[in-house]
Design a protein around this motif. Structure first.
Motif, PDB file in Angstrom:
ATOM      1  N   ILE B 162       0.899  -1.078   0.057  1.00  0.00           N
ATOM      2  CA  ILE B 162       0.162  -0.201   0.023  1.00  0.00           C
ATOM      3  C   ILE B 162       0.901   1.294   0.033  1.00  0.00           C
ATOM      4  CG2 ILE B 162      -1.728   1.276   1.470  1.00  0.00           C
ATOM      5  CD1 ILE B 162      -2.659  -1.538   2.317  1.00  0.00           C
ATOM      6  N   GLN B 163       1.958   1.080   0.708  1.00  0.00           N
ATOM      7  CA  GLN B 163       2.964   2.245   0.796  1.00  0.00           C
ATOM      8  C   GLN B 163       3.850   2.481  -0.488  1.00  0.00           C
ATOM      9  OE1 GLN B 163       2.936   4.296   3.424  1.00  0.00           O
ATOM     10  NE2 GLN B 163       1.616   3.007   4.623  1.00  0.00           N
ATOM     11  N   GLU B 164       4.271   1.213  -1.000  1.00  0.00           N
ATOM     12  CA  GLU B 164       5.053   1.355  -2.154  1.00  0.00           C
ATOM     13  C   GLU B 164       4.696   1.118  -3.532  1.00  0.00           C
ATOM     14  OE1 GLU B 164       8.527   1.706  -1.235  1.00  0.00           O
ATOM     15  OE2 GLU B 164       8.223   1.796   0.789  1.00  0.00           O
ATOM     16  N   HIS B 165       3.548   0.471  -3.526  1.00  0.00           N
ATOM     17  CA  HIS B 165       2.921   0.131  -4.945  1.00  0.00           C
ATOM     18  C   HIS B 165       1.303   0.720  -4.833  1.00  0.00           C
ATOM     19  CE1 HIS B 165       6.620  -2.200  -5.843  1.00  0.00           C
ATOM     20  NE2 HIS B 165       6.456  -2.492  -4.580  1.00  0.00           N
ATOM     21  N   PRO B 166       1.159   1.672  -4.554  1.00  0.00           N
ATOM     22  CA  PRO B 166      -0.445   2.063  -4.366  1.00  0.00           C
ATOM     23  C   PRO B 166      -1.048   1.929  -5.628  1.00  0.00           C
ATOM     24  CG  PRO B 166       1.009   3.869  -4.207  1.00  0.00           C
ATOM     25  CD  PRO B 166       2.006   2.941  -4.290  1.00  0.00           C
ATOM     26  N   GLU B 167      -0.278   2.233  -6.721  1.00  0.00           N
ATOM     27  CA  GLU B 167      -1.277   2.012  -8.114  1.00  0.00           C
ATOM     28  C   GLU B 167      -1.690   0.643  -8.230  1.00  0.00           C
ATOM     29  OE1 GLU B 167       1.836   2.530  -7.662  1.00  0.00           O
ATOM     30  OE2 GLU B 167       2.902   0.905  -8.654  1.00  0.00           O
ATOM     31  N   LEU B 168      -0.654  -0.401  -7.957  1.00  0.00           N
ATOM     32  CA  LEU B 168      -1.233  -1.776  -8.231  1.00  0.00           C
ATOM     33  C   LEU B 168      -2.495  -2.197  -7.130  1.00  0.00           C
ATOM     34  CD1 LEU B 168       2.152  -3.234  -8.863  1.00  0.00           C
ATOM     35  CD2 LEU B 168       0.191  -3.389 -10.514  1.00  0.00           C
ATOM     36  N   VAL B 169      -2.156  -1.657  -6.026  1.00  0.00           N
ATOM     37  CA  VAL B 169      -3.124  -2.186  -4.936  1.00  0.00           C
ATOM     38  C   VAL B 169      -4.399  -1.502  -5.382  1.00  0.00           C
ATOM     39  CG1 VAL B 169      -3.555  -2.127  -2.579  1.00  0.00           C
ATOM     40  CG2 VAL B 169      -1.339  -2.414  -3.362  1.00  0.00           C
ATOM     41  N   LYS B 170      -4.361  -0.253  -5.588  1.00  0.00           N
ATOM     42  CA  LYS B 170      -5.607   0.570  -5.933  1.00  0.00           C
ATOM     43  C   LYS B 170      -6.393  -0.052  -7.216  1.00  0.00           C
ATOM     44  CE  LYS B 170      -6.365   5.513  -5.510  1.00  0.00           C
ATOM     45  NZ  LYS B 170      -5.762   6.760  -5.679  1.00  0.00           N
ATOM     46  N   LYS B 171      -5.607  -0.659  -8.012  1.00  0.00           N
ATOM     47  CA  LYS B 171      -6.104  -1.126  -9.181  1.00  0.00           C
ATOM     48  C   LYS B 171      -6.843  -2.557  -9.014  1.00  0.00           C
ATOM     49  CE  LYS B 171      -5.149  -2.222 -14.004  1.00  0.00           C
ATOM     50  NZ  LYS B 171      -4.054  -2.431 -15.143  1.00  0.00           N
ATOM     51  N   TYR B 172      -6.220  -3.289  -8.135  1.00  0.00           N
ATOM     52  CA  TYR B 172      -6.637  -4.793  -8.147  1.00  0.00           C
ATOM     53  C   TYR B 172      -7.476  -4.974  -6.724  1.00  0.00           C
ATOM     54  CZ  TYR B 172      -4.083  -5.754 -12.450  1.00  0.00           C
ATOM     55  OH  TYR B 172      -3.832  -5.510 -13.482  1.00  0.00           O
ATOM     56  N   ILE B 173      -7.367  -4.606  -5.845  1.00  0.00           N
ATOM     57  CA  ILE B 173      -7.819  -4.484  -4.483  1.00  0.00           C
ATOM     58  C   ILE B 173      -9.472  -4.506  -4.467  1.00  0.00           C
ATOM     59  CG2 ILE B 173      -7.696  -2.450  -3.164  1.00  0.00           C
ATOM     60  CD1 ILE B 173      -6.938  -4.027  -0.675  1.00  0.00           C
ATOM     61  N   GLY B 174     -10.183  -5.636  -4.147  1.00  0.00           N
ATOM     62  CA  GLY B 174     -11.661  -5.621  -4.382  1.00  0.00           C
ATOM     63  C   GLY B 174     -12.245  -5.664  -5.657  1.00  0.00           C
ATOM     64  N   SER B 175     -11.475  -5.788  -6.503  1.00  0.00           N
ATOM     65  CA  SER B 175     -11.724  -6.243  -8.011  1.00  0.00           C
ATOM     66  C   SER B 175     -12.182  -7.533  -8.348  1.00  0.00           C
ATOM     67  CB  SER B 175     -10.625  -5.653  -8.966  1.00  0.00           C
ATOM     68  OG  SER B 175      -9.393  -6.876  -9.210  1.00  0.00           O
ATOM     69  N   VAL B 176     -11.788  -8.659  -7.324  1.00  0.00           N
ATOM     70  CA  VAL B 176     -12.122  -9.907  -7.753  1.00  0.00           C
ATOM     71  C   VAL B 176     -13.242 -10.105  -6.607  1.00  0.00           C
ATOM     72  CG1 VAL B 176     -11.447 -12.292  -7.564  1.00  0.00           C
ATOM     73  CG2 VAL B 176      -9.790 -10.434  -8.356  1.00  0.00           C
ATOM     74  N   ILE B 177     -12.956  -9.862  -5.183  1.00  0.00           N
ATOM     75  CA  ILE B 177     -13.994 -10.033  -4.174  1.00  0.00           C
ATOM     76  C   ILE B 177     -14.533  -8.596  -3.958  1.00  0.00           C
ATOM     77  CG2 ILE B 177     -14.361 -10.870  -1.918  1.00  0.00           C
ATOM     78  CD1 ILE B 177     -11.937 -12.490  -2.262  1.00  0.00           C
ATOM     79  N   PRO B 178     -15.894  -8.238  -4.597  1.00  0.00           N
ATOM     80  CA  PRO B 178     -16.252  -6.900  -4.232  1.00  0.00           C
ATOM     81  C   PRO B 178     -16.507  -6.748  -2.804  1.00  0.00           C
ATOM     82  CG  PRO B 178     -17.531  -7.964  -5.751  1.00  0.00           C
ATOM     83  CD  PRO B 178     -16.671  -8.807  -5.149  1.00  0.00           C
ATOM     84  N   VAL B 179     -16.373  -5.526  -2.148  1.00  0.00           N
ATOM     85  CA  VAL B 179     -16.686  -5.386  -0.599  1.00  0.00           C
ATOM     86  C   VAL B 179     -18.051  -5.791  -0.134  1.00  0.00           C
ATOM     87  CG1 VAL B 179     -17.072  -3.517   1.034  1.00  0.00           C
ATOM     88  CG2 VAL B 179     -15.025  -3.397  -0.518  1.00  0.00           C
ATOM     89  N   THR B 180     -18.985  -5.592  -1.329  1.00  0.00           N
ATOM     90  CA  THR B 180     -20.612  -6.047  -0.838  1.00  0.00           C
ATOM     91  C   THR B 180     -20.717  -7.636  -1.193  1.00  0.00           C
ATOM     92  OG1 THR B 180     -20.647  -5.413  -3.194  1.00  0.00           O
ATOM     93  CG2 THR B 180     -21.169  -3.594  -1.820  1.00  0.00           C
TER      94      THR B 180
END
Lengths: 248, 485, 365
Positions: B162-180
């Motif tokens: 999250i600190q070092e590669h925010p662009e990758l985390v932002k792009k993919y986190i929650g994209s497979v398992i939606p928060v909802t």
């Protein structure tokens, strides 16, 4: 070595063995012959401790101990071996792994360390070759998709590496062609010594041409009706079970 | 005594013997206040110095969590969970300033790993496995970093990512398992503390098996790992996850989320051996394991393969799934689930076929002993666009003793005429003639059961990487034995 | 009459409590009920489909006893409404039908004819059938041309050693919702075929409870329906040594949906159970769907239970093989469809009815 005295056995209330007595001494080979349903296989299961058999009467002494007090695996580790008429298929378990597990079970029982990989490989290789069992077969799952002959050879291989004191061969000849019969018999004969004994259960005299017994017993309707030497087997082959049972 | 009866007795007595990995380590810890609230979510985010967007994402997830009911589809008896009874963050104090090397690590922690059989240094040298060890919630050490760095592979804790590669985390986190997705997924998204992050760049084959050992240590600290693995085009990675947990009297809540993304031609192999504390013979004190694992085969010809050996936890609720979006993509699920005593497992997979020519394979082996309940639950769905797709499913259940249950609940949905689904399932008891045969060869009844069950599971176990397979075979036998070790 | 009023009129509070609990999950309103997952009962789907001219004409079968109202007597199912013996599987249909309809009892042993026909269009009531003797008997249930909004129950009680062969012609209904309950006492034996075609919205529930040493063969033949055709089965083995065998075959086209949900439940005392279940669907086009949910729920260890399920299209290699032998594609497809289904027709014991069913199938291919 093995003393069976007045044994009565029933399965689900039905009496199968009705007063059978038999003594086998060290170094002897006994043949037990009889028609279907005479109680031959029942005897082999009772000796090895399979559940579901009710011992109603009688005793079985093995090396001075009460055999009936021992669990199946305890009997095996005490040197009693049964070559099954219908060896079990165990899917997913590689044959060589099974052999190793069996050897190590016995070694553990004897307080010995596990067999070392190299020693195991050597042992198996020499024994398997004699029986015409290739290394490919040892990699396959135990008895799964084996032919009838391969299964019986597998039983003899297990016997030769476990080196039992008392081996019971339950219709090992059934389903074998003449070549396999010879190979299997040679395997047995190689193991014969002053130190161990065999009980060879068979329907036909054929096997006994290869494995020469010291004694022959005829079983009918759950008891031994006649005993003798090898000539009894020849007589039986000639006259058939019915006649012999009558004269008995 | 009859062989089977004896086995049953021995199996039943298992719970009273000691759990091999049951011990705990004393450490000073920083804890979040007990319970679950917006403040706790903010506390966790602040502890990790997270950027604003991450905090917002967590706060949104927390709002969603408050609205969603607990999932109720599983055939499980889940006691009411009081979310306010748990701590959601704790970290060993001595790790406040991250260590530069293993030498700086608290010897207490290193000792714990040793007891678990993970001597970091030896593993570094001997097995070629890079270890990202999670102790409680903070990642303490990552080895092999340099070798992986040179290949452009990122393997680090999710906090670091999250600190070092925010662009990758932002792009993919929650994209497979939606928060909802469901409440456990939302809960994890709100309060996840750590986990692993892996990025394999285009065209790279990761040369080592990546491995993370999770461990739950702090009393009442729910573990909320978040793992994100991205395999870029034409890349390959094999990831191993193994778990043990110390003995505790109170139930420990665990709700991990694992997301995998495979782009064009990429392959991800994810293997798990799960051996958390299952509780005592009455099921008291075991882990509640509510895991959401899902992989997206986003690119064409991509492949995701899940292999799991689940022997631990009081309750296992877990459905590692594949969304086969890319044409020609492939999903696999190989599972062994063993339940004993009062353990409950409801596990299986979902294979969602969306792309053309997609294929999936499911092999599930469930073993139930003692008073346990073991359920396979699976969904195979073939979309109308997913022409020429195939699924094969084989679910086998084995029962040991007559107080346990085995259940099979597959959902098979097809909307495509050019596709084929085949499903087979069997339930039987352990074969007594096989047991007799093995014992006639001198194996005691425990060894015989272990051998036969391992044979039953072979199709699954052979998909584990070598070093894991050996451990797993032992685990299969141990989890059905009367005595551990 | 509103449900609330009806519940007030129940014979006892236990019964009304039970009914209220079951009616809470009304699949005609709520589409999220697991046991009705694929049935889409909340939707009205009959409006834009019209049925084919395909009919079941059972009059061609001779020596049949057609059951008349005068052959029946009243039975009160309401006072036993809460005596439900199926584990964790309440049937909304059952409760709904017993509340909405009165019920009639028929003793099959009273008829000397071997073939007995129950035409559902002649009755508004739930039907409770009894069979105590082991004499061979075939029951035809003619379930045709119905358009109904509420479920109805058909309950079969087989005494010890009783035998029955049942053919259910579920043909050309726009809406039909049936609940079958089969109670088998020791050593009884049932073969049951449900022949389903040309329906728009149907659901058939088969609840069966087996005691010791029984056998149940339950077959479904499902071809060219419209809308949603839904089959649900729950076979429970409550005593040792019984055998159940289920085979459901479906062929679906023209945007229709075929569903099969089935469970084999084995109680912890029902050792030596032999349970088998197979559901197979052929989908002929991409507008159509097949959903299967075969379940096993097993609490006894000495059992042999298995299920299988397949969904696929017609084997194109087989079609090609037929064509290479000079058989045109249309003919080849007909033959292959028939080959896929005929296994189920073997459940029929009476030759006359079997022949008729074969010809009925032929005319539908």
């Amino acid at each position: 070595m093995l003393k069976i005295n007045n044994l009565h056995v029933s399965i689900e209330g039905k009496q199968i063995i009705k007063g059978l007595s038999l003594s086998i001494n060290k170094g002897e080979v006994h043949a037990l012959m009889g028609p279907n349903g005479s109680g031959k296989s029942t005897l082999s299961y009772v000796l090895s401790g399979k559940e579901g058999y009710e011992i109603e009467e009688g005793t079985i002494e093995y090396n001075g101990k009460n055999l009936l007090d021992l669990e199946v695996d305890e009997r095996a580790n005490a040197g009693l071996f049964l070559a099954f008429q219908y060896p079990m298929e165990i899917p997913g378990v590689q044959t060589s792994f099974f052999l190793k597990t069996a050897i190590n079970s016995k070694r553990k029982f004897l307080g010995m360390p596990e067999i070392d990989a190299l020693e195991f490989a050597k042992l198996i290789k020499s024994q398997a070759e004699d029986l015409g069992i290739g290394s490919e077969m040892l990699k396959r799952d135990l008895n799964v998709n084996y032919s009838g002959g391969e299964k019986k050879k597998q039983e003899i291989l297990q016997m030769s590496i476990l080196k039992p004191d008392m081996a019971i061969l339950d219709e090992t000849d059934s389903g074998l062609d003449i070549d396999a019969l010879r190979i299997v018999s040679e395997g047995v004969n190689k193991l014969r010594s002053e130190q161990n004994s065999f009980l060879v259960i068979t329907h036909y005299q054929r096997l006994l041409n290869y494995i020469k017994p010291d004694f022959v017993h005829i079983i009918a309707d759950g008891r031994i009706v006649k005993s003798g030497d090898f000539s009894l087997a020849l007589e039986l082959e000639e006259k058939g079970y019915e006649d012999i049972s009558k004269t008995a | 005594m009859a062989a089977t009866e004896q086995t049953i007795k021995q199996v039943n007595s298992l719970g009273n013997s000691e759990y091999k990995y049951g011990f705990s380590t004393d450490l000073d810890e920083i804890k979040a206040p007990k319970g679950l609230s917006e403040e706790v979510v903010r506390f966790i985010s602040a502890q990790k110095n997270e950027p604003e967007w991450m905090l917002e994402w967590r706060l949104n997830a927390f709002k969603v969590f408050n609205k969603l009911p607990k999932p109720n589809w599983a055939k499980l008896n889940i006691p009411e969970i009081n979310y306010q009874e748990y701590y959601y963050y704790s970290s060993p104090k001595s790790l406040k300033d991250k260590p530069k090397s293993l030498d700086e690590i608290d010897p207490e922690i290193l000792k714990t790993y040793e007891k678990l059989g993970i001597p970091l240094k030896e593993q570094e040298i001997l097995s070629g496995v890079a270890v990202d060890a999670v102790f409680d919630s903070v990642s303490v050490a990552t080895t092999y970093k340099k070798q992986l760095n040179d290949l452009g592979i990122i393997f680090c804790s999710i906090s670091e990512a999250i600190q070092e590669h925010p662009e990758l985390v932002k792009k993919y986190i929650g994209s497979v398992i939606p928060v909802t997705d469901h409440s456990f997924a939302a809960l994890n998204s709100a309060v996840f503390t750590d986990g692993s992050f892996v990025y394999i760049p285009e065209g790279v084959r990761c040369p080592v098996e990546l491995s993370t050992y999770f461990r739950i240590n702090a009393i009442n600290t729910g573990q909320f790992e978040r793992t994100l693995i991205i395999a870029d085009k034409n890349s390959y990675v094999s990831y191993l996850e193994g778990c043990t947990a110390p003995m505790r009297d109170e139930n420990q809540l665990h709700a991990a989320n694992v997301e995998l993304v495979a782009l064009d031609n990429a392959e991800i192999k994810y293997s798990t051996v799960q051996n958390w504390y299952p509780g005592d013979s009455e099921g008291k004190g075991g882990i509640y394991n509510f895991v959401t694992k899902r992989g997206a085969c986003r690119g064409h010809s991509s492949k995701i393969s899940w292999t799991q050996v689940e022997t631990g936890s009081a309750i296992t609720w877990k459905y590692p799934s594949c969304i086969l979006q890319g044409d020609n993509s492939k999903g696999e699920f190989y599972s062994v689930a063993i339940t004993n005593n009062k353990q409950q497992a409801d596990t299986g997979t979902k294979m969602i076929h969306i792309g053309k020519n997609t294929s999936s394979k499911i092999i599930s082996k469930g073993i139930s002993a003692g008073k346990a309940q073991n359920t396979y639950r699976g969904l195979v769905s073939i979309n109308s666009r997913a022409s020429n797709s195939r699924n094969f499913t084989q679910c086998d259940s084995l029962l040991i003793g007559n107080e346990c249950g085995a259940h099979t609940v597959p959902y098979i949905e097809s909307s495509n005429a050019d596709s084929t689904i085949e499903h087979e399932a069997t339930t039987s008891k352990i074969n007594e003639d096989q047991l007799f045969y093995c014992m006639q060869r001198g194996l005691n009844s425990e060894d015989a059961v272990g051998l036969i069950v391992n044979g039953f599971c072979k199709e699954v176990l052979q998909h584990l990487p070598m070093e894991f397979a050996v451990e797993a075979q032992k685990l299969v036998a141990i989890s059905l034995e009367g005595s551990v070790g | 009459m509103s449900t609330a009023v009806k519940l007030d009129m129940m014979p006892s509070k236990d019964i009304s409590d039970y009914a209220e609990k079951v009616l809470l999950n009304n699949p005609f309103e709520n589409f999220k009920i697991e046991n009705y997952k694929y049935a889409q009962l909340h939707k009205s789907i009959t409006s834009n489909v019209s049925l084919d001219e395909f009919k079941a004409d059972l009059s061609s079968i001779s020596s049949v006893k057609n059951i008349k109202l005068s052959d029946t007597s009243d039975i009160d199912l309401l006072s036993d409404l809460n005596k439900w013996n199926f584990n964790n599987a309440d049937s909304y249909f059952r409760v709904n039908s017993i509340l909405e309809r009165s019920s009639k009892k028929i003793d099959l042993d009273l008829f000397r004819e071997e073939i007995v026909c129950l035409d559902l269009s002649l009755f508004k009531e739930n039907i409770h059938l009894l069979k105590a003797s082991d004499s061979p008997k075939t029951l035809m249930i003619n379930n045709s041309n119905l358009s109904e909004d509420c479920a109805r129950s058909i309950i079969l009680n087989l005494s010890e050693n009783a035998k029955l062969n049942i053919i259910h012609y579920n043909i050309s209904n726009s809406k039909s919702f049936l609940y079958f309950e089969i109670n088998q006492q020791n050593n009884s034996n049932i073969k049951f075929l449900s022949f389903q075609s040309n329906n728009i919205h149907t659901r058939n529930e088969f609840f069966a409870s087996l005691e010791e040493n029984c056998s149940l063969d339950l077959y479904g033949l499902n071809i060219h329906n419209y809308g949603v055709n839904d089959n649900y089965s729950f076979i429970q083995h409550m005593k040792p040594s019984s055998q159940s065998r289920e085979v459901f075959k479906s062929i679906v086209k023209s945007g229709a949906i075929t569903n099969f949900q089935g469970k084999i439940y084995v109680d912890s005392i029902a050792q030596k159970t032999d349970g088998y279940q197979m559901s197979r669907s052929l989908i002929l086009d991409n507008e159509s769907k097949a959903n299967n949910k075969p379940e096993l729920e097993i609490y006894a260890d000495d059992v042999k239970c298995s299920h299988g399920s397949t969904v696929s299209k017609l084997n194109q290699d087989q079609v090609y093989y037929f064509k290479s032998r000079g058989i045109d594609e249309e003919q080849a497809i007909k033959i292959l469809q028939k080959a896929f289904l005929v296994e189920t027709l073997e459940a029929i014991e009476n030759t006359q009815i079997k022949e008729y069913s074969y010809s009925l199938l032929d005319s539908r291919l």
